[in-house]
Write a protein that holds these residues in place. Structure first.
Motif, PDB file in Angstrom:
ATOM      1  N   TYR A  23       0.836  -1.199   0.000  1.00 54.98           N
ATOM      2  CA  TYR A  23       0.000   0.000   0.000  1.00 54.98           C
ATOM      3  C   TYR A  23       0.870   1.247   0.000  1.00 54.98           C
ATOM      4  CZ  TYR A  23      -3.252   3.550   1.599  1.00 54.98           C
ATOM      5  OH  TYR A  23      -3.992   4.697   1.700  1.00 54.98           O
ATOM      6  N   ARG A  74      -6.018  12.908  -1.385  1.00 55.55           N
ATOM      7  CA  ARG A  74      -5.273  11.698  -1.024  1.00 55.55           C
ATOM      8  C   ARG A  74      -4.983  10.865  -2.266  1.00 55.55           C
ATOM      9  NH1 ARG A  74      -6.360   9.748   4.313  1.00 55.55           N
ATOM     10  NH2 ARG A  74      -4.708  11.263   4.554  1.00 55.55           N
ATOM     11  N   ASP A 123      -7.844   6.160  16.028  1.00 60.07           N
ATOM     12  CA  ASP A 123      -7.720   7.604  15.906  1.00 60.07           C
ATOM     13  C   ASP A 123      -8.100   7.994  14.478  1.00 60.07           C
ATOM     14  OD1 ASP A 123      -6.970  10.208  15.723  1.00 60.07           O
ATOM     15  OD2 ASP A 123      -4.839   9.875  16.112  1.00 60.07           O
ATOM     16  N   ASP A 125      -8.526  10.777  13.142  1.00 65.30           N
ATOM     17  CA  ASP A 125      -7.768  11.895  12.577  1.00 65.30           C
ATOM     18  C   ASP A 125      -6.490  11.431  11.904  1.00 65.30           C
ATOM     19  OD1 ASP A 125      -9.563  13.723  13.366  1.00 65.30           O
ATOM     20  OD2 ASP A 125      -8.462  14.365  15.163  1.00 65.30           O
ATOM     21  N   SER A 126      -5.874  10.380  12.467  1.00 65.82           N
ATOM     22  CA  SER A 126      -4.620   9.892  11.888  1.00 65.82           C
ATOM     23  C   SER A 126      -4.863   8.935  10.731  1.00 65.82           C
ATOM     24  CB  SER A 126      -3.795   9.127  12.925  1.00 65.82           C
ATOM     25  OG  SER A 126      -3.546   9.922  14.037  1.00 65.82           O
ATOM     26  N   CYS A 127      -6.022   8.296  10.728  1.00 61.54           N
ATOM     27  CA  CYS A 127      -6.310   7.256   9.718  1.00 61.54           C
ATOM     28  C   CYS A 127      -6.156   7.844   8.318  1.00 61.54           C
ATOM     29  CB  CYS A 127      -7.731   6.750   9.905  1.00 61.54           C
ATOM     30  SG  CYS A 127      -8.305   5.662   8.593  1.00 61.54           S
ATOM     31  N   VAL A 128      -5.460   7.118   7.433  1.00 55.38           N
ATOM     32  CA  VAL A 128      -5.291   7.590   6.064  1.00 55.38           C
ATOM     33  C   VAL A 128      -6.134   6.791   5.073  1.00 55.38           C
ATOM     34  CG1 VAL A 128      -2.980   8.461   6.523  1.00 55.38           C
ATOM     35  CG2 VAL A 128      -3.251   6.151   5.619  1.00 55.38           C
ATOM     36  N   GLY A 129      -6.986   5.917   5.613  1.00 49.89           N
ATOM     37  CA  GLY A 129      -7.870   5.171   4.719  1.00 49.89           C
ATOM     38  C   GLY A 129      -7.182   4.071   3.944  1.00 49.89           C
ATOM     39  N   ALA A 130      -6.110   3.531   4.519  1.00 50.92           N
ATOM     40  CA  ALA A 130      -5.354   2.495   3.818  1.00 50.92           C
ATOM     41  C   ALA A 130      -6.163   1.229   3.654  1.00 50.92           C
ATOM     42  CB  ALA A 130      -4.078   2.174   4.597  1.00 50.92           C
ATOM     43  N   GLN A 142      -5.841  -1.393   5.364  1.00 50.84           N
ATOM     44  CA  GLN A 142      -5.096  -2.596   5.737  1.00 50.84           C
ATOM     45  C   GLN A 142      -5.826  -3.300   6.878  1.00 50.84           C
ATOM     46  OE1 GLN A 142      -3.466  -2.778   3.169  1.00 50.84           O
ATOM     47  NE2 GLN A 142      -1.326  -2.783   3.676  1.00 50.84           N
ATOM     48  N   ALA A 156      -1.123  -3.620  14.024  1.00 46.49           N
ATOM     49  CA  ALA A 156       0.300  -3.406  13.766  1.00 46.49           C
ATOM     50  C   ALA A 156       0.544  -2.939  12.339  1.00 46.49           C
ATOM     51  CB  ALA A 156       1.070  -4.701  14.032  1.00 46.49           C
ATOM     52  N   LEU A 157      -0.242  -3.440  11.388  1.00 42.77           N
ATOM     53  CA  LEU A 157       0.031  -3.127   9.976  1.00 42.77           C
ATOM     54  C   LEU A 157      -0.445  -1.740   9.573  1.00 42.77           C
ATOM     55  CD1 LEU A 157      -0.825  -6.459   8.125  1.00 42.77           C
ATOM     56  CD2 LEU A 157       1.435  -5.478   8.490  1.00 42.77           C
ATOM     57  N   CYS A 158      -1.298  -1.125  10.343  1.00 42.35           N
ATOM     58  CA  CYS A 158      -1.820   0.192   9.963  1.00 42.35           C
ATOM     59  C   CYS A 158      -0.658   1.147   9.698  1.00 42.35           C
ATOM     60  CB  CYS A 158      -2.688   0.764  11.086  1.00 42.35           C
ATOM     61  SG  CYS A 158      -3.074   2.495  10.791  1.00 42.35           S
ATOM     62  N   PRO A 159      -0.518   1.637   8.477  1.00 45.23           N
ATOM     63  CA  PRO A 159       0.647   2.458   8.151  1.00 45.23           C
ATOM     64  C   PRO A 159       0.634   3.817   8.851  1.00 45.23           C
ATOM     65  CG  PRO A 159      -0.836   2.372   6.279  1.00 45.23           C
ATOM     66  CD  PRO A 159      -1.375   1.416   7.305  1.00 45.23           C
ATOM     67  N   ALA A 160      -0.551   4.240   9.307  1.00 38.20           N
ATOM     68  CA  ALA A 160      -0.627   5.519  10.010  1.00 38.20           C
ATOM     69  C   ALA A 160      -0.522   5.320  11.520  1.00 38.20           C
ATOM     70  CB  ALA A 160      -1.938   6.216   9.669  1.00 38.20           C
ATOM     71  N   ARG A 161      -0.376   4.079  11.930  1.00 36.70           N
ATOM     72  CA  ARG A 161      -0.344   3.712  13.350  1.00 36.70           C
ATOM     73  C   ARG A 161      -1.525   4.353  14.083  1.00 36.70           C
ATOM     74  NH1 ARG A 161       4.953   1.375  14.490  1.00 36.70           N
ATOM     75  NH2 ARG A 161       4.673   1.778  16.689  1.00 36.70           N
TER      76      ARG A 161
END
Ligand SMILES: Cc1cc2nc3c(=O)[nH]c(=O)nc-3n(C[C@H](O)[C@H](O)[C@H](O)COP(=O)(O)OP(=O)(O)OC[C@H]3O[C@@H](n4cnc5c(N)ncnc54)[C@H](O)[C@@H]3O)c2cc1C
Ligand code: SF4
Lengths: 385, 62
Positions: free
Chosen positions: A311, A320, B7, B9-14, B16, B51-56
């Motif tokens: 990703y 985005r 969170d 606000d931090s989520c980037v919609g990945a 994952q 753990a995999l969330c790229p935006a943590r």
């Protein structure tokens, strides 16, 4: 007691250490980083932090967190050499024997020889917290910025500079490419910058420091700016391994699951993984995390999980940009979604008749539709090349 | 059960998280993470998703 030494305390190194403990690893963990200060992640540096908001967002883990996971964290200690046969590292402070060493030393900005003079004259690079603070000060105090390099980082810097109210000039290649996106997949890039007021120049130019600031020749008239940021790519920080292991600017070679040599592993930006060249996540935070999880499992001998789909994301001018899977150079772009004006905003990447990747510009819905096609062999859509 | 904080606000919609633990995570129309349940089971999928969330953006409170 088994000792794991991790070189690099950014997102790859810290995720690895957390993963080891989560898996019940009871041995000793030493975590080195050449930089001083607490571990941090980089994505916010070119986003919130350039604009002076949410500085805490970059923190990965604080001292209490490191203590609770039981790590001997050594900021400011640089690994200088590796001795693979005797399983030990040489650091600035002495010898450090290991059972496993994880190379997570990342990457650093490329400065081509012909642009060296810019850095010597004070052009900004952006990799560290300190770099971000310096560039954030430029955005607060100057009126114009010239950015060299239209990739992810250069584009994000433009986006931040525009929203800070600076006149922004981007010197980019005529063929747009951003992260894993190239050709049709990257076509929205330059129009997007221009729509938000970035002055994009694609003819070759020489940039120099002058009395009143910086100038770029080329075009009908020279471009002038108060400050310059240089973002033309990164090279892996692997030179310290070169005496003992096969390394290039792409990093240290490893197999498909991160193994370099017996007891030696590589994760994150420094890992040149077999088969990973066209993953959209190459050299991103997502890849660093997924690889660190995988190598932690291999070190403790735990079964592997299903691997995550690669990703990629970036934020530009409030839009985005996302991609998933793989986008090899030969991939065709099938348009999956258009905006109201008819401009393509989401694509499936089709390689030898199969959907291998997805990409979208400002369309969460289009992205999900395109990603749902991954693996499909019948892609019922308009095709553009 | 796991205590999970997401969170937005931090989520980037990945997505994952949604791909890894579809019973626990979903995304709204703009791609932002939503928790599907308050009773989050302590499974390896859920831990992996966090753990995999790229935006943590997904934190497990231990
Ligand atoms: C400004 C910026 C914005 C970004 N934005 C995004 C984004 O939006 N999304 C995304 O997915 N990715 C983004 N990236 C890329 C992402 O940050 C990297 O892919 C990620 O940081 C790689 O992590 P890493 O741990 O492998 O390496 P790095 O983050 O490069 O960390 C390596 C660490 O190793 C240390 N080190 C190096 N050599 C030694 C040595 N010899 N001894 C000891 N320590 C050493 C360094 O000090 C450093 O702390 C961005 C990068 C930057 C610079
Ligand atoms: S993985 Fe993280 S960033 Fe992606 S949708 Fe889930 S919470 Fe958001």
């Amino acid at each position: 007691m088994t000792r794991v030494v991790v070189v690099g305390a950014s997102v790859a190194g810290v995720t690895l250490v957390q993963g080891l403990r989560e898996l019940g690893f009871a041995g000793e963990i030493v975590l080195l980083d050449a930089e001083s200060g607490r571990p941090y992640q980089r994505p916010p540096l070119s986003k919130e932090i350039l604009l002076g908001t949410s500085p805490e967002r970059a923190d990965l883990v604080d001292e209490a967190g490191l203590e609770s996971i039981g790590v001997d964290f050594r900021p400011g200690e640089t690994a200088e050499r590796i001795d693979v046969a005797d399983r030990r590292l040489l650091t600035a402070r002495g010898k450090l024997p290991y059972d496993h060493v994880v190379i997570a030393s990342g990457a650093a900005p490329t400065v081509p020889a012909e642009l060296r003079h810019l850095v010597d004259d004070g052009a900004h690079l952006l990799r560290t917290r300190r770099d971000a603070a310096a560039l954030a000060a430029v955005l607060r105090s100057e009126r114009s910025l010239m950015v060299i390099g239209g990739g992810v980082l250069g584009s994000e810097i433009c986006s931040a500079a525009v929203s800070a109210g600076l006149r922004t000039i981007l010197l980019a290649r005529p063929t747009p490419a951003i992260g894993p996106l190239h050709g049709v997949f990257a076509a929205p890039l330059i129009p997007l910058h221009r729509a938000h007021g970035v002055e994009v120049r694609t003819e070759p130019a020489r940039v120099d420091r002058s009395a009143g600031g910086w100038t770029a020749d080329g075009g009908d008239h020279p471009a002038l700016a108060d400050a310059v940021a240089l973002a033309v790519g990164v090279d892996a920080t692997a030179c310290w391994l070169a005496n003992a292991l096969p390394t290039t600017v792409d990093g240290v070679r490893c197999d498909t699951s991160g193994r370099v040599a017996p007891g030696v592993w590589a994760v994150g930006d420094v890992a040149d993984r077999a088969g990973g060249r066209y993953d959209v996540s190459r050299r991103t935070q997502s890849a660093a995390i997924a690889q660190a999880r995988e190598v932690a499992r291999r070190i403790v001998g735990a079964p592997q999980q299903r691997t995550a789909v690669p990703y990629f994301w970036t934020d530009l001018h409030g839009i985005r940009v996302q991609a998933a899977g793989r986008i090899p150079p030969s991939a065709e772009a099938h348009v999956v979604e258009r905006d109201d004006a008819g401009t393509p905003v989401a694509f499936a990447a089709v390689d030898r008749g199969r959907c291998v990747g997805a990409a979208a510009w400002g369309s969460a819905r289009g992205f999900r539709r395109a990603r749902a096609m991954l693996g499909d062999t019948t892609i019922p859509q308009e095709v553009s090349r | 059960m796991l205590q999970i904080d997401v969170d937005a606000d931090s989520c980037v919609g990945a997505g994952q998280c949604t791909l890894t633990a579809p019973d626990v995570f979903d995304q709204d129309d703009s791609g932002i993470v939503m928790l599907l349940t308050d009773d989050v089971p302590d499974t390896s999928e859920v831990r992996e998703a966090a753990a995999l969330c790229p935006a943590r953006a997904i934190k497990i409170r231990e």
